[in-house]
Design a protein around this motif. Structure first.
Motif, short mmCIF file in Angstrom:
data_model
loop_
_atom_site.label_atom_id
_atom_site.label_comp_id
_atom_site.label_asym_id
_atom_site.label_seq_id
_atom_site.Cartn_x
_atom_site.Cartn_y
_atom_site.Cartn_z
N GLU A 194 0.68 -1.31 0.15
CA GLU A 194 -0.01 -0.03 0.08
C GLU A 194 1.03 1.16 -0.20
N VAL B 13 -6.83 -1.38 3.72
CA VAL B 13 -6.74 -2.44 3.06
C VAL B 13 -7.38 -2.30 1.63
N PHE C 20 -4.86 -6.45 -2.10
CA PHE C 20 -4.95 -7.63 -1.28
C PHE C 20 -5.71 -8.60 -1.60
N VAL D 153 2.41 -8.19 2.41
CA VAL D 153 1.70 -7.05 2.64
C VAL D 153 2.65 -5.91 3.21
N ILE E 58 -3.89 -5.91 9.41
CA ILE E 58 -4.17 -6.64 8.32
C ILE E 58 -4.69 -8.03 8.44
N GLU F 160 4.10 -10.60 5.75
CA GLU F 160 3.75 -9.23 6.00
C GLU F 160 5.28 -8.49 6.28
#
Length: 581
Positions: free
Chosen positions: A289, A297, A301, A313, A319, A331
């Motif tokens: 992002e 989000v 995703f 991510v 998340i 992540e």
């Protein structure tokens, strides 16, 4: 034949009739009194099923039906207390100033809305004919003196993260003078999450492990974002990960078809379809992002989930609340985490079973939380805004009605109700025939707020032993609560037996009330669109109406029995919302 107790008396040293009565009578009286108390206690609590059935004749269902009929009769008699707007007759009118193309509600979504909802752009001729507005919208924050309150509630609506636009922060927007905040944050008044945006099937078949490229795909086109995502891409490449970048930033790969679609909704769909098709061919996709912010989000995703790849991510710190399973994503929290991430990616590239464990969720029914989060988009945000506005207006009316009842009624506490209309013209609010509305298959937009409790013994509930029932059952109460599904406006009355006010009993009563009407949840069409299938549905959580989505996911939902019981005591005839999954 009498039993000879002489040997027992002799053994106790008591051999005379006088002694027998002298010592045994107090014991007998005490035992008899204890048995009577125990009988009345079990009769009152219903803990002993035999006594419970004898005393009340197994008439639980009939007593509930009797209370249901009594409530309906009282509602008819007090219909003049149903004041305020009937949203079947008077729609919610929204003065649309900040209305980007992506937010325009399709006609079919407005037709499905549970109340009449009319978003009207300020510049169309129809706007000049509207005499009553309920809200006006802004896309970007204005200074306090420029916010429009002349058209009802002032609404700010935007899904960009407040880290980039501080005026979109919930507290800041409210302080500036906005009455209703609509952002991607779940704590906003009417949240607009990206959940499932442009998704067609979460469970579409993916490619086998051996047919995927041992690399990561990225599509990043905002090169000036505040996150460290571009630094992370370069660091991953330095550590030996192949990153194919299809966006404008660090571009080293081209899509099979050139991006020559128009910059509109249709063109966006075409771009996303191509992106998902290409993402299917990679083991990993960098869902990085442009900002770090709670609940931010975006579609990145969810597109990876549909593609059957593993998302990596950078973005919302929470998340995990949006993921279909705890092990469904990787992540990055900081740039320092890149080496650890690369090591994990390389391991997964060479271990098929470990990689496929991260996609295991696609082989099963989605989790309840994932369903509930996706179901939010089952009702268009404009419709949810109209419902929120109508709920705020109705709450004001309910408070006035309760004050009117308090001033003009007297409840003696035995289930009876004196006439709340003094007949002097002081109560003149128009009423509606709620029974006619229900018989037509559509519940009214207005519900009574009095009476809230029925006592079967006081209204003549049948019993095989009326005297005992009156002793033990006079305090039994049946409570009326109102429940609606999240995303709907109309409430259904639900009757609760006062002897069991547990959360489990609340869930069971609500589920029964909805299922017996062949009720269709608000998310049915949406789930068909995104491939979230179900065999049956159930109650996921229940909470007081008016709570934010964030509150309902946390401590706002009823979990402990005492929590619900206290709320019911403090809020007679409460209005509740249920999330069905």
């Amino acid at each position: 034949m009498a039993v000879d107790l002489a040997p027992l008396y002799n053994a106790l040293g008591r051999d005379s009739a006088v002694s027998q009565y002298k010592y045994l009578r107090p014991i007998a009286v005490a035992l008899g009194f204890a048995v009577a108390l125990l009988f009345l206690y079990t009769l009152h609590t219903g803990s002993d099923q035999l006594v419970f059935n004898i005393s009340r004749g197994g008439n639980d269902a009939s007593e509930l039906q009797m209370c249901k009929a009594w409530f309906e009769e009282e509602d008819q008699a007090n219909a003049h207390l149903l004041i305020g707007r009937d949203f079947d007759e008077e729609p919610v009118n929204i003065y649309e100033v900040g209305l980007p193309e992506w937010f325009v509600a399709p006609k079919e979504d407005l037709d499905r809305c549970d109340i009449k909802c009319r978003p009207i752009p300020y510049h169309v001729p129809e706007a000049a004919s509207i005499t009553q507005w309920d809200a006006s919208t802004d896309e970007w924050p204005k200074s306090p003196q420029d916010i429009d309150h002349s058209h009802g509630f002032a609404v700010i609506r935007n899904v960009e993260p407040p880290i980039d636009y501080p005026g979109l922060a919930i507290d800041a927007a409210h302080r500036a003078g906005y009455d209703i905040v609509m952002t991607s944050e779940l704590a906003s008044d009417v949240p607009i999450p990206y959940v499932g945006a442009y998704v067609t099937n979460y469970f579409a078949p993916g490619l086998p492990f051996e047919e995927k490229q041992k690399a990561a795909m990225a599509v990043i086109s905002n090169c000036g974002a505040k996150s460290f995502r571009l630094k992370a891409v370069k660091k991953m490449q330095e550590l030996g990960i192949q990153v194919d970048s299809y966006g404008w930033c660090e571009r080293n790969k081209e899509f099979p078809e050139p991006d020559n679609q128009e910059r509109n909704e249709a063109g966006q769909w075409d771009r996303y379809r191509q992106k998902i098709a290409v993402a299917r061919t990679y083991l990993f996709y960098l869902a990085f992002e442009n900002s770090h912010w709670p609940d931010y989000v975006t579609e990145k995703f969810y597109h990876v989930l549909q593609a059957g790849s593993v998302p990596i991510v950078i973005g919302a710190p929470n998340i995990f609340e949006f993921a279909p399973a705890p092990n469904s994503f990787l992540e990055l929290r900081t740039i320092e985490d890149v080496p650890r991430l690369v090591e994990r990616m390389k391991y997964l590239m060479e271990n098929r079973s470990a990689y496929e464990e991260m996609l295991e969720w696609r082989r099963h029914e989605a989790s309840d939380n994932f369903k509930a989060m996706n179901d939010v988009r089952g009702v268009h945000a404009t419709c949810r805004l109209c419902i929120h506005i109508a709920t705020k207006l109705q709450a004001l009316t309910d408070n006035k009605t309760r004050a009117l009842v308090a001033a003009s009624t007297h409840d003696p506490g035995d289930g009876s109700l004196t006439d709340p209309n003094p007949g002097d013209g002081s109560v003149t609010a128009p009423g509606i025939n709620t029974r006619d509305k229900i018989s037509e298959g559509r519940l009214s937009t207005r519900v009574p707020v009095y009476p809230c409790t029925c006592r079967p013994a006081a209204i003549g509930a049948p019993s095989r032993f009326p005297f005992l029932a009156s002793l033990a059952g006079a305090s039994r109460e049946v409570h009326r609560v109102y429940v609606r599904e999240s995303g709907r406006f109309r409430y259904r009355p639900v009757l609760l037996d006062g002897r069991d006010l547990s959360v489990w009993a609340l869930h069971a009563a609500v589920l029964q009330a909805f299922q017996k009407e062949d009720y269709e949840p608000s998310w049915v069409e949406r789930r068909k669109e995104v491939g979230l299938y179900w065999t049956t549905w159930k109650v996921h959580r229940i909470y007081p109406s008016g709570m934010t989505l964030r509150e309902s996911m946390g401590n706002g939902s009823f979990v402990a029995d005492s929590q619900f019981q206290e709320y019911l005591r403090e809020h007679p005839c409460p209005k509740l919302e249920v999330v069905l999954v």
